[in-house]
Design a protein around this motif. Structure first.
Motif, PDB file in Angstrom:
ATOM      1  N   HIS A   1     -12.187   0.639 -23.388  1.00 50.08           N
ATOM      2  CA  HIS A   1     -11.681   2.001 -23.251  1.00 50.08           C
ATOM      3  C   HIS A   1     -12.389   2.637 -22.056  1.00 50.08           C
ATOM      4  N   HIS A   2     -11.918   3.793 -21.677  1.00 45.76           N
ATOM      5  CA  HIS A   2     -12.515   4.551 -20.578  1.00 45.76           C
ATOM      6  C   HIS A   2     -12.821   5.953 -21.093  1.00 45.76           C
TER       7      HIS A   2
ATOM      8  N   GLU B   1      -5.196   5.393 -18.478  1.00 45.18           N
ATOM      9  CA  GLU B   1      -4.375   4.296 -17.988  1.00 45.18           C
ATOM     10  C   GLU B   1      -2.942   4.445 -18.473  1.00 45.18           C
ATOM     11  N   ALA B   2      -2.017   4.004 -17.628  1.00 44.55           N
ATOM     12  CA  ALA B   2      -0.622   3.821 -18.015  1.00 44.55           C
ATOM     13  C   ALA B   2      -0.227   2.430 -17.545  1.00 44.55           C
ATOM     14  N   VAL B   3       0.547   1.718 -18.372  1.00 42.74           N
ATOM     15  CA  VAL B   3       0.950   0.344 -18.088  1.00 42.74           C
ATOM     16  C   VAL B   3       2.468   0.290 -18.011  1.00 42.74           C
ATOM     17  N   HIS B   4       2.981  -0.360 -16.957  1.00 45.44           N
ATOM     18  CA  HIS B   4       4.423  -0.558 -16.790  1.00 45.44           C
ATOM     19  C   HIS B   4       4.692  -2.058 -16.742  1.00 45.44           C
ATOM     20  N   VAL B   5       5.419  -2.580 -17.737  1.00 42.17           N
ATOM     21  CA  VAL B   5       5.709  -4.008 -17.801  1.00 42.17           C
ATOM     22  C   VAL B   5       6.857  -4.321 -16.848  1.00 42.17           C
ATOM     23  N   VAL B   6       6.635  -5.302 -15.980  1.00 40.32           N
ATOM     24  CA  VAL B   6       7.640  -5.716 -15.002  1.00 40.32           C
ATOM     25  C   VAL B   6       8.450  -6.897 -15.538  1.00 40.32           C
ATOM     26  N   SER B   7       7.757  -7.893 -16.085  1.00 42.72           N
ATOM     27  CA  SER B   7       8.460  -9.053 -16.644  1.00 42.72           C
ATOM     28  C   SER B   7       7.644  -9.663 -17.775  1.00 42.72           C
ATOM     29  N   GLY B   8       8.343 -10.263 -18.725  1.00 46.14           N
ATOM     30  CA  GLY B   8       7.696 -10.872 -19.873  1.00 46.14           C
ATOM     31  C   GLY B   8       7.514  -9.868 -20.997  1.00 46.14           C
ATOM     32  N   ARG B   9       6.894 -10.326 -22.074  1.00 41.49           N
ATOM     33  CA  ARG B   9       6.654  -9.498 -23.250  1.00 41.49           C
ATOM     34  C   ARG B   9       5.195  -9.661 -23.669  1.00 41.49           C
TER      35      ARG B   9
ATOM     36  N   ARG C   1       1.469   4.920 -22.112  1.00 40.55           N
ATOM     37  CA  ARG C   1       0.357   5.770 -21.693  1.00 40.55           C
ATOM     38  C   ARG C   1      -0.753   5.569 -22.706  1.00 40.55           C
ATOM     39  N   LEU C   2      -1.859   5.018 -22.261  1.00 37.44           N
ATOM     40  CA  LEU C   2      -2.918   4.597 -23.165  1.00 37.44           C
ATOM     41  C   LEU C   2      -3.958   5.668 -23.440  1.00 37.44           C
ATOM     42  N   GLY C   3      -4.002   6.693 -22.626  1.00 39.41           N
ATOM     43  CA  GLY C   3      -5.034   7.701 -22.811  1.00 39.41           C
ATOM     44  C   GLY C   3      -6.408   7.064 -22.696  1.00 39.41           C
ATOM     45  N   THR C   4      -7.318   7.490 -23.537  1.00 39.37           N
ATOM     46  CA  THR C   4      -8.670   6.920 -23.530  1.00 39.37           C
ATOM     47  C   THR C   4      -8.935   6.107 -24.795  1.00 39.37           C
ATOM     48  N   ALA C   5      -7.878   5.795 -25.547  1.00 41.48           N
ATOM     49  CA  ALA C   5      -8.031   5.022 -26.788  1.00 41.48           C
ATOM     50  C   ALA C   5      -8.491   3.598 -26.481  1.00 41.48           C
TER      51      ALA C   5
ATOM     52  N   ILE D   1       2.061  -3.569 -14.183  1.00 40.92           N
ATOM     53  CA  ILE D   1       1.330  -2.706 -13.252  1.00 40.92           C
ATOM     54  C   ILE D   1       0.539  -1.699 -14.075  1.00 40.92           C
ATOM     55  N   VAL D   2      -0.732  -1.517 -13.725  1.00 43.85           N
ATOM     56  CA  VAL D   2      -1.585  -0.524 -14.379  1.00 43.85           C
ATOM     57  C   VAL D   2      -1.850   0.601 -13.386  1.00 43.85           C
ATOM     58  N   PHE D   3      -1.646   1.817 -13.858  1.00 39.41           N
ATOM     59  CA  PHE D   3      -1.974   3.017 -13.087  1.00 39.41           C
ATOM     60  C   PHE D   3      -3.186   3.643 -13.751  1.00 39.41           C
ATOM     61  N   LYS D   4      -4.259   3.814 -13.001  1.00 40.59           N
ATOM     62  CA  LYS D   4      -5.467   4.449 -13.513  1.00 40.59           C
ATOM     63  C   LYS D   4      -5.626   5.792 -12.819  1.00 40.59           C
ATOM     64  N   LEU D   5      -5.807   6.835 -13.633  1.00 36.42           N
ATOM     65  CA  LEU D   5      -5.848   8.199 -13.113  1.00 36.42           C
ATOM     66  C   LEU D   5      -7.008   8.960 -13.723  1.00 36.42           C
ATOM     67  N   VAL D   6      -7.567   9.873 -12.955  1.00 36.76           N
ATOM     68  CA  VAL D   6      -8.532  10.824 -13.485  1.00 36.76           C
ATOM     69  C   VAL D   6      -7.802  12.161 -13.470  1.00 36.76           C
ATOM     70  N   LEU D   7      -7.410  12.610 -14.643  1.00 33.72           N
ATOM     71  CA  LEU D   7      -6.533  13.774 -14.763  1.00 33.72           C
ATOM     72  C   LEU D   7      -7.330  15.055 -14.948  1.00 33.72           C
TER      73      LEU D   7
END
Length: 128
Positions: free
Chosen positions: A50-51, A56-64, A87-91, A106-112
């Motif tokens: 966790h952070h 973090e937000a994760v976007h699946v491009v291919s596969g499961r 959207r994973l939040g900090t969990a 693809i993982v997007f990491k942000l400091v909001l």
């Protein structure tokens, strides 16, 4: 830092690594966010983590893959497939690939800052 001209970060510009579990990652780090491409091999479960500040937000491009997270004293699981975004939040969370194929995401990491910006996203496009 805002930019008024496009900044191209080519695949070769990213920092590439292969984690001990075989996950290939290419990181692109910018001043206010990070984007990284992941290839999770079949049979691999990422280490739980966790952070405290990063979201973090994760976007699946291919596969499961299976997304596991802990919240409200319980563990939860959802299967994600192409086009799904989580959207994973900090969990505390991990992902697991039991699909028989490589999962690409693809993982997007942000400091909001906690300020809602939906109206800006909806209305900021100016046609030239």
């Amino acid at each position: 830092m805002r930019t008024t001209t496009p900044l191209i970060s080519r695949a070769a510009d990213g920092k590439e690594t292969v984690k001990p579990d075989g996950t290939a990652v290419r990181y692109h780090l910018f001043d206010e966010y990070e984007i990284h491409w992941n290839e999770l091999p079949d049979g691999v479960t990422q280490q739980w983590h966790h952070h405290d500040t990063i979201e973090e937000a994760v976007h699946v491009v291919s596969g499961r893959m299976l997304l596991h997270w802990r919240a409200d004293g319980a563990q939860h699981t959802e299967e994600l497939g192409p086009g799904d975004v989580a959207r994973l939040g900090t969990a505390p969370h991990t992902w697991e690939n039991k699909s028989g194929e490589v999962v690409r995401f693809i993982v997007f990491k942000l400091v909001l800052d906690g300020v809602g910006k939906r109206e800006i996203f909806r209305n900021d496009k100016q046609l030239d």
